[in-house]
Write an enzyme that holds these catalytic residues in place. Structure first.
Site, PDB file in Angstrom:
ATOM      1  N   TRP A  62       0.837  -1.216   0.000  1.00 49.54           N
ATOM      2  CA  TRP A  62       0.000   0.000   0.000  1.00 49.54           C
ATOM      3  C   TRP A  62       0.863   1.253   0.000  1.00 49.54           C
ATOM      4  O   TRP A  62       0.386   2.355  -0.241  1.00 49.54           O
ATOM      5  CB  TRP A  62      -0.950   0.009   1.206  1.00 49.54           C
ATOM      6  CG  TRP A  62      -0.327   0.269   2.549  1.00 49.54           C
ATOM      7  CD1 TRP A  62       0.814  -0.301   3.046  1.00 49.54           C
ATOM      8  CD2 TRP A  62      -0.796   1.147   3.583  1.00 49.54           C
ATOM      9  NE1 TRP A  62       1.078   0.153   4.307  1.00 49.54           N
ATOM     10  CE2 TRP A  62       0.114   1.039   4.672  1.00 49.54           C
ATOM     11  CE3 TRP A  62      -1.874   1.987   3.714  1.00 49.54           C
ATOM     12  CZ2 TRP A  62      -0.039   1.753   5.855  1.00 49.54           C
ATOM     13  CZ3 TRP A  62      -2.039   2.700   4.890  1.00 49.54           C
ATOM     14  CH2 TRP A  62      -1.129   2.592   5.950  1.00 49.54           C
ATOM     15  N   ASP A  63       2.149   1.059   0.260  1.00 49.97           N
ATOM     16  CA  ASP A  63       3.108   2.165   0.247  1.00 49.97           C
ATOM     17  C   ASP A  63       2.949   3.007  -1.020  1.00 49.97           C
ATOM     18  O   ASP A  63       3.072   4.225  -0.994  1.00 49.97           O
ATOM     19  CB  ASP A  63       4.547   1.630   0.290  1.00 49.97           C
ATOM     20  CG  ASP A  63       4.820   0.698   1.469  1.00 49.97           C
ATOM     21  OD1 ASP A  63       3.877   0.033   1.912  1.00 49.97           O
ATOM     22  OD2 ASP A  63       5.972   0.631   1.923  1.00 49.97           O
ATOM     23  N   GLU A  66       0.405  -2.888  12.306  1.00 47.07           N
ATOM     24  CA  GLU A  66       0.591  -4.338  12.127  1.00 47.07           C
ATOM     25  C   GLU A  66       0.938  -5.077  13.419  1.00 47.07           C
ATOM     26  O   GLU A  66       1.099  -6.296  13.403  1.00 47.07           O
ATOM     27  CB  GLU A  66       1.667  -4.580  11.061  1.00 47.07           C
ATOM     28  CG  GLU A  66       1.228  -4.101   9.688  1.00 47.07           C
ATOM     29  CD  GLU A  66       2.302  -4.236   8.628  1.00 47.07           C
ATOM     30  OE1 GLU A  66       3.489  -4.328   8.990  1.00 47.07           O
ATOM     31  OE2 GLU A  66       1.948  -4.246   7.439  1.00 47.07           O
ATOM     32  N   LYS A  95       2.575   0.156  16.124  1.00 49.48           N
ATOM     33  CA  LYS A  95       3.765   0.177  15.278  1.00 49.48           C
ATOM     34  C   LYS A  95       3.826   1.470  14.460  1.00 49.48           C
ATOM     35  O   LYS A  95       4.881   2.011  14.204  1.00 49.48           O
ATOM     36  CB  LYS A  95       3.685  -1.034  14.346  1.00 49.48           C
ATOM     37  CG  LYS A  95       4.826  -1.177  13.375  1.00 49.48           C
ATOM     38  CD  LYS A  95       4.618  -2.420  12.525  1.00 49.48           C
ATOM     39  CE  LYS A  95       5.772  -2.643  11.571  1.00 49.48           C
ATOM     40  NZ  LYS A  95       5.542  -3.812  10.707  1.00 49.48           N
ATOM     41  N   GLN A  96       2.648   1.920  14.012  1.00 46.24           N
ATOM     42  CA  GLN A  96       2.629   3.036  13.063  1.00 46.24           C
ATOM     43  C   GLN A  96       1.259   3.717  13.091  1.00 46.24           C
ATOM     44  O   GLN A  96       0.323   3.217  13.701  1.00 46.24           O
ATOM     45  CB  GLN A  96       2.932   2.527  11.665  1.00 46.24           C
ATOM     46  CG  GLN A  96       1.934   1.521  11.128  1.00 46.24           C
ATOM     47  CD  GLN A  96       2.497   0.695   9.986  1.00 46.24           C
ATOM     48  OE1 GLN A  96       2.976  -0.406  10.191  1.00 46.24           O
ATOM     49  NE2 GLN A  96       2.427   1.225   8.778  1.00 46.24           N
TER      50      GLN A  96
HETATM   51  O1  IFM Z   1       3.590  -1.528   3.953  1.00 43.66           O
HETATM   52  C1  IFM Z   1       4.477  -1.448   5.014  1.00 43.66           C
HETATM   53  C2  IFM Z   1       3.725  -1.662   6.293  1.00 43.66           C
HETATM   54  O2  IFM Z   1       2.752  -0.680   6.485  1.00 43.66           O
HETATM   55  C3  IFM Z   1       4.663  -1.664   7.467  1.00 43.66           C
HETATM   56  N1  IFM Z   1       5.653  -2.677   7.273  1.00 43.66           N
HETATM   57  C4  IFM Z   1       6.464  -2.470   6.077  1.00 43.66           C
HETATM   58  C5  IFM Z   1       5.579  -2.451   4.841  1.00 43.66           C
HETATM   59  C6  IFM Z   1       6.423  -2.187   3.597  1.00 43.66           C
HETATM   60  O3  IFM Z   1       6.983  -0.925   3.663  1.00 43.66           O
END
Ligand code: IFM
Length: 761
Positions: free
Chosen positions: A349-350, A480, A594-595
């Site tokens: 999705w990046d 994640e 995580k994010q």
């Molecule tokens: O797509 C990302 C994910 O959101 C977090 N882990 C790494 C992936 C690839 O950059």
């Protein structure tokens, strides 16, 4: 790393390493990687050093290796090697070395390195290494090395093509060839059957006079061919080596599916045409292309208190250029671009959420190619849906070649549960359409993507009869750390949005473009799908703020053990956090992220919640987020800018800017962080510059940090290039194309730009 070494026209364009890091050479290999979207060439030293991980990756050339967990990009036989010896001793920066410097010039893509070296018996050399990968001729790599003897020296050189590199087991060697000064290796990928040709040609001069030494060609294995040369240099003499190489594959768009003889014929003809060129002339041509494609049209100029911020945004623009295979709509951007083996070259999705806004706003044709990749893989997405018991198109969490489908390694649950990717694809389509107005694209691919992704969601929803709502159970959201969760806010809102888009465009096409509607209705069964969408869209459960004003990330997040940073030792190092968390039962048990997750939602959909709720949630979730993903900081920063939290925004931006470019050596060893680079652009242009697609309008509402005087750049809106300059006391917009009227939304008012518009606060 030095961030302010460029002068004159190169001011703000040079990244420099002044001290060679023998423990972690991979850092500069990645962050100073060269490339052109067709291939990426890690900036390894010519001479081998311990721990180096040299690599050349060609976009789209995926192969599956027996026993491996997923398809990946093979590492092409290396042409960057040059091993010098003086007597019995090998020249290496590991040895007795002084005055070392390694620089990458983003403006022209020139990698330069030099150092002085002294052998054990006191012989001194000065070595300068130059390398460029052409942005104009995608197949071309050129190195030039100047070796100046400071004492009389007998110098040996071994240089050629070396296939014994990491991840090279993908290749079945087909042959090698040494014809005069040109060396060649051919090989084919074992499972995907893609033929490769790698050629290289050396030229030598002493003090500028051409010499023709004996090449002494040797080979120690089937994927290696080397020239072995000897030179006698008097003190003060300079030996110059020019090494011109090319890489061709049977996956190249213009020779797709060709056999080895045809490939070799193309590669040989190309080599014949480039082998006489100089590095200077290749560099000049490539620099002109850099200027044409990037610096003259989409540079972002930052005038602020810290030079590294200017460099950071150019670092992002540089890497976003070399990583993106926008010349071929069968390919997409890997999470590490083409700069290393990390994530095996896979697309996430990046692309849609972090990088696509940059491409859409600066070069819509490139953006279209990236979206067409999704369209071209819709067959595999449909099979993926069917295999998992759903309808429509379910895009894989990790994707590689068009027909590969889901290729997330089995050990990760993300491939099974991180379903928001399908809505992310739809968001990307819509974003592109609104900014460009490209109806041709929509009728050819875009509407189908919107409809088929909506079909997936309507089949993915689960009805809760008791509450008369539709839920989305057992997913992984952007955060994640949380697996098997129900009703992730980001996922649920985006699923609804996907359905809303499909409903809207179904109705619009039916009314305005009946023949397009007929075609798609017949192919996709839109009439019955539409009835289901309408029935379910408003019943999708959408988490709202609770009595404390907090929007739950999912059904359980707010009930977990709260180890927020107050009163708890929260390390900046994620692995240490993991150890602590482990004792509490694992990541699923604690309130840490995580994010950006709810924040990702609030950043992308700014009207869902009030400013007060957003601010409250921002600080709540930021305190519990350890930014263990490189995708996180830029979102938090841009959102903070939107919320007027300028100090927080700039602090977070400073951290985002240093993810790759910064001093943490291990962070980029397997490649740069592609999404984070798109995020850096978003922070500066969308966050601080305040540029936004808002509904169907272009809104400009700058949020410049206090120590920033000015940001200027170009953005493209509906085919018109607009030059934007933002200052502390206002901003200007000039329509450089001037063939169409454009209006911008500012403080709720739609204002025509005309030829130029100046807004003063
Ligand atoms: O797509 C990302 C994910 O959101 C977090 N882990 C790494 C992936 C690839 O950059």
């Amino acid at each position: 790393m030095v961030y302010n070494s460029g002068t004159g026209e190169y001011k703000g364009f040079i990244l420099k390493e002044e001290v060679f890091d023998a423990e972690m050479p991979q850092k500069t290999e990645s962050i100073m990687c060269l490339g052109n979207g067709y291939m990426g060439v890690r900036s390894s030293n010519e001479e081998y050093v311990k721990e180096d991980s040299r690599g050349t990756y060609v976009a789209g050339t995926f192969n599956f290796m027996e026993g491996d967990e997923a398809t990946e990009l093979p590492n092409v036989p290396d042409v960057t090697n040059m091993l010098f010896t003086v007597g019995e001793e090998t020249v290496s920066p590991d040895g007795n070395m002084a005055n070392y410097e390694k620089t990458l010039n983003f403006k022209n893509g020139l990698l330069r390195r030099y150092f002085e070296w002294t052998s054990k018996d006191g012989k001194r050399l000065h070595l300068e290494f130059l390398r460029v990968v052409s942005l104009k001729d995608f197949h071309l790599i050129c190195s030039k090395v100047n070796v100046t003897a400071l004492d009389d020296c007998e110098i040996g050189l071994k240089s050629g093509i070396e296939g014994n590199v990491m991840h090279c087991a993908h290749f079945e060697p087909c042959g090698m060839n040494a014809a005069n000064d040109v060396l060649q290796i051919t090989a084919v990928t074992k499972e995907s059957g893609i033929p490769f040709s790698v050629m290289t040609c050396h030229r030598f001069e002493i003090n500028g006079v051409k010499i023709e030494p004996d090449f002494g060609v040797t080979s120690e294995h089937d994927l290696q061919i080397m020239a072995n040369l000897a030179f006698s240099l008097k003190a003060g003499n300079t030996l110059t080596i020019t090494k011109i190489s090319n890489v061709f594959t049977g996956r190249d768009k213009e020779r797709d599916g060709c056999d080895m003889p045809a490939l070799v014929a193309d590669a040989s003809a190309h080599m014949a045409s480039v082998k006489g060129r100089t590095l200077e002339d290749i560099l000049e041509e490539s620099a002109a292309e850099w200027d044409r494609r990037v610096w003259s049209v989409r540079d972002v100029k930052v005038d602020c208190d810290k030079e590294e911020y200017q460099l950071a945004v150019r670092f992002a623009l540089y890497h976003l250029t070399i990583m993106a295979p926008v010349h071929d709509n069968r390919m997409n951007i890997g999470a590490k671009g083409l700069s290393g083996p990390g994530y095996k070259g896979h697309t996430f999705w990046d692309t849609e959420i972090f990088m696509l806004p940059y491409f859409i706003f600066t070069c819509p044709e490139e953006a279209r190619s990236l979206i067409e990749y999704r369209y071209n893989s819709i067959g595999a997405a449909r099979e993926n849906a069917k295999k998992k018991g759903f309808e429509g198109a379910m895009f894989p969490w990790e994707s590689a070649w068009l027909t590969d489908g889901e290729i997330t390694p089995d050990k990760y649950k993300t491939g099974l549960q991180e379903h928001h990717i399908t809505a992310d694809v739809a968001v990307g389509v819509y974003y592109y359409y609104i900014v460009t107005g490209d109806e041709e694209f929509m009728e050819r691919c875009g509407y189908e993507l919107l409809f088929d992704t909506a079909k997936f969601w309507s089949s993915r929803l689960e009805y809760n009869a008791e509450k008369d709502i539709y839920e989305i159970l057992c997913v992984i959201g952007p955060d994640e750390y949380k697996e098997d969760i129900d009703n992730n806010a980001y996922t649920n809102y985006l699923a609804q949005y996907n359905l809303q888009l499909a409903i809207h465009y179904y109705e619009k096409l039916k009314a305005d473009r009946p023949e397009v509607y007929e075609r798609l209705n017949e192919a996709l069964g839109l009439d019955s799908a539409y009835a289901i969408w309408c029935d379910r869209v408003d019943k999708i459960y959408l988490p709202r703020e609770n009595e404390d004003g907090l929007v739950p990330q999912d059904d359980t997040y707010l009930t977990l053990i709260d180890i927020s940073r107050d009163g708890y030792v929260f390390s900046e190092h994620p692995h240490e956090v993991h150890e602590e968390v482990w004792k509490l039962g694992g990541l699923n048990k604690v309130m840490i992220s995580k994010q950006a997750d709810v924040m990702q939602l609030m950043y992308m959909f700014e009207d869902l919640f009030s400013a007060e709720v957003k601010k409250k949630n921002f600080y709540f979730y930021e305190r519990r987020c350890i930014h263990d993903s490189s995708l996180s900081l830029s979102t938090y920063s841009a959102l903070a800018a939107d919320l007027g939290e300028k100090d927080t925004a700039i602090t977070l931006f400073g951290r985002a800017a240093m993810i790759d470019m910064g001093p943490v050596m291990w962070s980029s060893h397997a490649g740069i962080h592609a999404a984070s680079l798109g995020g850096i652009w978003q922070c500066v242009v969308l966050g601080f510059g305040g540029v936004r697609r808002y509904g169907e309008n272009l809104r400009i509402e700058p949020n410049l940090p206090d120590n920033w005087n000015e940001v200027s750049t170009n953005i493209v809106w509906k085919g018109q290039t607009l030059a934007l300059t933002v200052k502390q006391d206002g901003f200007t917009v000039k329509n450089l194309t001037g063939t169409k009227e454009v209006s911008i939304l500012h403080k709720g008012e739609l204002i025509p730009v005309g030829e130029a518009l100046e807004i003063k606060y």
